[in-house]
Every structure is written in C-alpha cells, then in structure tokens.
Design an enzyme around this catalytic site. Sequence first.
Site, PDB file in Angstrom:
ATOM      1  N   GLU A  15       8.975  41.328 -39.092  1.00 59.09           N
ATOM      2  CA  GLU A  15       9.914  42.378 -39.521  1.00 59.09           C
ATOM      3  C   GLU A  15       9.283  43.767 -39.612  1.00 59.09           C
ATOM      4  OE1 GLU A  15      13.342  40.685 -41.955  1.00 59.09           O
ATOM      5  OE2 GLU A  15      11.545  40.330 -43.195  1.00 59.09           O
TER       6      GLU A  15
ATOM      7  N   HIS B   3       9.275  46.048 -48.212  1.00 62.75           N
ATOM      8  CA  HIS B   3      10.328  45.057 -47.988  1.00 62.75           C
ATOM      9  C   HIS B   3      10.015  43.821 -48.828  1.00 62.75           C
ATOM     10  CE1 HIS B   3      13.305  42.478 -46.264  1.00 62.75           C
ATOM     11  NE2 HIS B   3      12.375  41.621 -45.871  1.00 62.75           N
TER      12      HIS B   3
ATOM     13  N   HIS C 151      19.335  38.282 -47.778  1.00 66.44           N
ATOM     14  CA  HIS C 151      17.960  38.474 -47.320  1.00 66.44           C
ATOM     15  C   HIS C 151      17.057  39.094 -48.398  1.00 66.44           C
ATOM     16  CE1 HIS C 151      15.244  40.336 -43.920  1.00 66.44           C
ATOM     17  NE2 HIS C 151      14.557  39.789 -44.871  1.00 66.44           N
TER      18      HIS C 151
END
Lengths: 240, 240, 240, 240
Positions: free
Chosen positions: C82, C101, C171
């Site tokens: 990612e 993240h 997510h």
Amino acid sequence: MTDRPPEPDASLLNDLVAANRVLYAKGIVDGLGHISVRHDKNPSMYLLAAERAPALVTKDDIAIYDLDSNALTLKERRGYIERYIHGEIYKARPDVMSVIHCHAPSLVTFCVCQVPLKPLYHMSGFLGHGVGRFEAREAFGMTDMLISSPDMGRELAKSLGGHAVVLMRGHGATMAGASIKHTVFRAIYAALNATMQMDAMRLGDVTYLSDEEAAKATATNDKVVDRSWALWKAEAAGEV
Amino acid sequence: MTDRPPEPDASLLNDLVAANRVLYAKGIVDGLGHISVRHDKNPSMYLLAAERAPALVTKDDIAIYDLDSNALTLKERRGYIERYIHGEIYKARPDVMSVIHCHAPSLVTFCVCQVPLKPLYHMSGFLGHGVGRFEAREAFGMTDMLISSPDMGRELAKSLGGHAVVLMRGHGATMAGASIKHTVFRAIYAALNATMQMDAMRLGDVTYLSDEEAAKATATNDKVVDRSWALWKAEAAGEV
Amino acid sequence: MTDRPPEPDASLLNDLVAANRVLYAKGIVDGLGHISVRHDKNPSMYLLAAERAPALVTKDDIAIYDLDSNALTLKERRGYIERYIHGEIYKARPDVMSVIHCHAPSLVTFCVCQVPLKPLYHMSGFLGHGVGRFEAREAFGMTDMLISSPDMGRELAKSLGGHAVVLMRGHGATMAGASIKHTVFRAIYAALNATMQMDAMRLGDVTYLSDEEAAKATATNDKVVDRSWALWKAEAAGEV
Amino acid sequence: MTDRPPEPDASLLNDLVAANRVLYAKGIVDGLGHISVRHDKNPSMYLLAAERAPALVTKDDIAIYDLDSNALTLKERRGYIERYIHGEIYKARPDVMSVIHCHAPSLVTFCVCQVPLKPLYHMSGFLGHGVGRFEAREAFGMTDMLISSPDMGRELAKSLGGHAVVLMRGHGATMAGASIKHTVFRAIYAALNATMQMDAMRLGDVTYLSDEEAAKATATNDKVVDRSWALWKAEAAGEV
C-alpha cells in the site's frame, strides 16, 4: 506464651503471599482489598495481612486472627478495618477456607444495579447458584459503607448465605471458597464474567448456563484449578 | 519401538511453542486454551502440549497424539480433557493443519448471543464465509460444556463445517487454519473483530465486507502473514 | 550513480524509526500499518520502511521512494503493497510532510458506520474540519480493500482532500501532517477521540468543539507537540 | 537575593516528583497535564514543574511560582501555559494544598455531556458534594480551550467552588485536595468512577451513594490514603 497460636504450614503462608500479588496483577485489588485463609492447624483462626496494599504484602506482614477478628500476632500493627468480613464468614461457613474482599470495577458496576450476575460460560459456573446481595442501609442506615464491626460482618455473612459471591451495594464484592486458589479463581472469573455479561446484554438476548450446566462445570473446573494457579503465580512473580 | 512416532521437524516444534506464548501474550488464552499442529511427517498424528498453561509450555511439554487423541508420547502426563477438539477436526478437515481452542472474552460474548459475527474489515476476511455454531445441549443435554469425548469432538467438527471458526455456546471458540501462523492470525483477528463489531453495532448501521471482498482480502492476508508472525514471536519473546 | 538519491538528514531517519515504534507502543499499528516522511533534500521523494512490522523497523529498513512509489533504494526488498497511499498523498498535498496508515481499532469502528468523527476536546481539534471518507467500491468495485495501485492511491488522496484524516471503509485510516511528530500526534488523538466519542454518544447529547475552537486549539497544540513527542520517544525506548 | 523563595521541604519535593510519575502510570495524564503543591514554607507560593511531560519530571524541573503564577525560580524555562489553574485555585481555596489538571479520557467523556458525575461507591465519596462545571464559552467566547490567563483561572476557580473536582467542557478536569496524595487519590478514583458509571448507566437503574454515605466514606478514606500512596509510589518506581 500458652496462648501463642500454632505456626501455619509454610506452603500455606507462601500461597497467601502469592495470592495477594496475583489478585493485584489481575486487577482484582488495587491499594485496597484483602485475602485471608483459615488456619490449617486451628479452624478457629485465620491468616490475613496487617494493613498494607496487597501487592506489597510479604510473609512478615501476615498476622493470625481469631474468628472475632482479634489479632493474635502482629498486635502492634494496624489491621484492616474490614477484617470482620473474614472472621464472620469463617464462623458462618465451616466449608469456607479462604475469603477475598475487593472493589473490582466490573463487580462494583453490578453492585449498584439490580441486574443479576449470571454465568455466561463454564469458567464462572460457581455463579450458577446466584449471588448474595448486601445493602448496608437495611440494618445500619447511613454508613461509610465499610464492614467495620462484628455486627456488620455477621450481616454480610448472612447475605452471602451459601453462595460463592456476595455483591455489596456501593462498595464491592466478597468471595468465599474451598482454598486460596479456588477463591482466587472465583474472584478472577466473577470479574471477567461481569465484564462480558455487560457486553453480552447490550448485544442481544443472552443464553446463560443452566443450573445443571453450572454445577457440572464447577465440579470440572475445581479439579483443574492447578493449571491456572501455576500460571498466576508465575505471572505475579514476573516469570512470564 | 516399532510404534515410535516420527520426530517432527524442529522448526515446527519451535513454532508450536512460540504460538502457545503468542496466544497468551495477545489475550487469546489464559490459564486454559490450547493450540495443536498436524504432524509434518504423518498426517494421522498431531502435536499438542500435555496439560499445562500455554504461557508455560516448553518443547518438553509437547506430546504426539493420534487422531483418536490417544497420546503416543508423554503417556505419563495428563492430557487436556478437550484434546478431542483437535483430533476430530483433523479427521474431518484434511485441509486443516492447526487448531486453536480458546475462551477469548470477546468471542465468548458472541457465543452466548445470536448476533452473527461478521467481518468488519479486511483483516478478518476469513469470517466472510460465516462462522459455525455449536450447542452442546442439542446432542448431549446438560453437560459441563467441555468437549470431553470423541463423540463431542465429532459434533463440534460438524458444527465447524467448512468455516474458519466455530463459536461454542457458553464455552468459547475454536479456529482452524492452514498452518500455525495462519490459525494464530485467525484467533487474534476474530477476537479483535468481535470487540470492534460490538462497538460498531452500538454506533449505528454497520457495513460489513461483502463475500467477495472477504474472500479477496483473505487471499491477500494469507500471503503477508509472515510480517505479523515475526512481530508476534518477538513480542512473546519479550524482544519488543 | 547519477540517480542515487540524496542522503536524508540523520535526525529525520532517527525520528522515522522512533515513530514506527511509537505508533506500535500506542496501539495505532500492530503487525501492519506504516509511516512515511517526505525527503528533506528532495520533496519528490519520501522515506518509508521496506516490508516489516513497524515495531521491528530499524534504520537499515528505511527505503527511499519517488512519488510514483518506485523504490530508489533497497530495491531488493519487498515494499509495502500500500505504499501508493504515501506517494499519491505527497503528490496531492504539498503541505504534507508525513503520512500514517493504520488499522487502529477505534478508527476502524468509525470507518464502517456513518456517524461523523468529531472533536470532543482541544487535543483533537484537527478533526474540526471534518474527516474524509473513502469507499473503495465506488471506483473499484469489489476489491481486497488494499490501496495496491497508483489509481487507488489517487482516489484515496482525493477523499482525504484538505483534511487531516481519511477513514477507509472496511479497512482503516490514513493521517497526514506537517511533520512526523505532528502526524503521530494526529494518529494518537484521532484514535483516542474515537474511543471517547463512542462512550460520550452513549452517555447523552454531546457538545463538540466549534470550528473556531477546533482551529484555535490546533494552532496551540501544534506549538507544544514537542512535549508529547519527547514522552512518546522515551516510552518507545523503554525509558519510562 | 532578598526575594529568593524559601527552600521547600525535601520530602514535599520528592512527593511532587513521585506524584507526576504516579499520575502517568495510572493513565490520568499523558504528555500533558500537571500537578502542583502549595509551598510548605509560604502559602502564597506553589511548586509546579516547568514545561515537561509528567513522566519525565525530575526534582530539577520543579519551579516555585507566586499565586499570580509568575515563576520565582527556573525563570529561564518555559512554564505550562495553564499554570493559572493552580495559582487561582490556591487564591480562592485556602484549604487546598494540591491541584491536578488532566485530560483523563473517562472524565473528558463526562465533560462533553450533561450527565452528572456521581459517586458509585465509597472510594469516590468525594464526588458526593457534586462536581463543578466550567464552560469557557460563557465568559470568554470561542477560545483554544486552554486556561491561559489569570482571568480564565479565576473563572475556573469559581466553577470549582467548594467541590473536589471541576469538569471543563471540551477540555478535561481539575481536582483539588488537602495534600498531594489526597489529590492524586481523587484524580484516580474520579476517573475510575466515571468509567464504571458509564457502564452502570447502561446496565440499569443506578443507586448512588447518598450525601451522608459519601461524606462518611470520604472521612474514612482520607485516613487510610497512605496505604494506596505507598503502592502508587512503588508502582511508579517499577518496584511492583
């Protein structure tokens, strides 16, 4: 010197000190709360630390009390105000060998509400017979909530009845069991059951253990408590 | 001596011991609960600790069992009462290489309610196919809740079906996976998903992963599990 | 060798390694999640660890990427799938110097519900401008939820817009800020705000910060972040 | 040199440093928050750390302030922006010897709702007289929420009134007490009471302590605070 109480077994003393630290490590007690054990040489006596936070208790802090909660050793030390909880339960319940008093947060939460504490799973089968409820206001009016006299201890023992646990409104909980390790087990899983029960009740309709399931699970658990006890002692000793 | 089971690979043994400690460190097991792995040299055998708290398990505690859950080594040691969970799942599910049984609190909470456990996010995509439900009362009436016989193990395996997880009413949960690390992953994220799902359901309408999202996320996660496994082993070893 | 990227400042590297460990110590990341910082010598490059659990990241794991998320160093290592999250946000937001993240549980909970995340108190004033929402289904249909391409990174950056935080359905969350420590601050207090907001919403009507209060609080907090950063680094180093 | 403030007692300094670490260890403060004590040699002065995270505070960080919150020592160091909280409460409340300001999450949750914080059990009897509420908007309009001037400190002291605790909307809480250890006790049990009260309110109708019970419990607790204080210092020193 003729009155000098008998020396308790060294392993009983060791277990009592360990249990003080286990209860702290598991969040059942903080600065306050206490655990006692009936004297192995004289059932009319019990062992309990003089006033000290459980996590700091050592063998040298353990005093011997008679069942009226008079200190027979360490008389120069201040005792826990609430030692009558222990003495009066030992009087009322010959089957009880160990008593814990605590303010575990999840149990305090149930203390102040009317919702019954019930066994969600096999580990807390000892809740299957229900729990006692103690309301100091009933016999004593407006107090500081502490069990600070033999009279209050007697009323508390009455509220405990034949149960494993009694919830004390605005105060905490008291557990009784057949040995130090069985009573520690009850304290830990009563508190955990309370936490899970709050979550489960918010999630939907809850299926509790039936009385028969609870009784059978308790019989099984009582036989394997050594596995957990070995872990808890290792944890409290910083070994895991 | 002709019956002596083959020696498992040393790294498999190491991973099994590590997994015992990881599950403890992550709060999936406490004094109770266990993890097994299918024998790498003989698919009709599995490795599981003799009776001991997972956090204390060492290589010397690992026994070899046949799929009827008879001990082939360490026969002098007491085994876990519930070892049939493992043997019967290995029989029913040739794809399964590792099995975990636990009483993780958030999963126990779902066990006693009818609300379905569903995947909130990619990490728990393995819940996308739904979870099994086991009710001991159906076939066995009022029990102590434990899976203490081959028959009960077989019924549990049937309830697991093709799922990754089966929730056992009034008891706990059991997970199955393609390796030790994949099954540990499922235990950790099933428990975390349960915690978050309870919060999310109180917060408002929840959007779960679709079956397709869940399947795709699982395929991806299964490929990167080594990253988490390295961390978990380091944590359990006290290295981070 | 003409392409060799410039060496980043040693203190920037140190801070990035420290931040990896801080985010782990504060429960913002677990085995997964990552933090990057824009290169101090070339704004078209950023620093991010090669694939590894944040708690285990050392200086030797830090790679340099261009804004298309191609590795310019450590090319032999596998990168985070990612990484496009980072590159595309740096492209879209010249003011952003650091990106995180994560799958912090309290933020995942808000991700799957429509309830807006709003600042309860001065520490989370950076939520005052609202947060972005990203739904992978809109542009990409049924995916494994990961931001695994430049296209998905671009859409995510678009959803972030001018906000500090974007919540990614099913997510996790992504935060952006003016430096490593400011972005770490946002991750920690966004997660804490989410936890408290869930509790507050169950307790009664909630008074949130007004936009003006939020903006003023953010301006003040941004000036005293060093106090918290010194603590977090000491915690992650095991010094407190 | 005639203005040089008197040296505080060494044990007071030691306790203040210990209290900084205790409040951190118990989750009452994080990078922010502070505790002061009135000077034992001059009631018109107080001791408070210069700007630093509480967990990192040492004896060398402790400055002396007058009640207008001007630094009399360590003038070269930056002070906490919100030191006026301390000075103005000492002015308004001659009975107060120690003040804590914090953002403990459970208290922040009550700050933003109108639900009254009430004593569930004897340990939080000091809440029996109710708590103060401070709304910065009333006198100061839209601010950054901080108590950054003598005027704001005065208004906060007014909101505290004769209470033990004042909840500050969108910000945190401030406690006052008769000594360092009594005020630390109030911070810890106010936060714990808030957590339990949220749970109890979701569980059913709650029976709170009556005013008389609360007052009596407080009188008792104030006498045994040393037992908890000994534990907390041992915990913060890593001794248990």
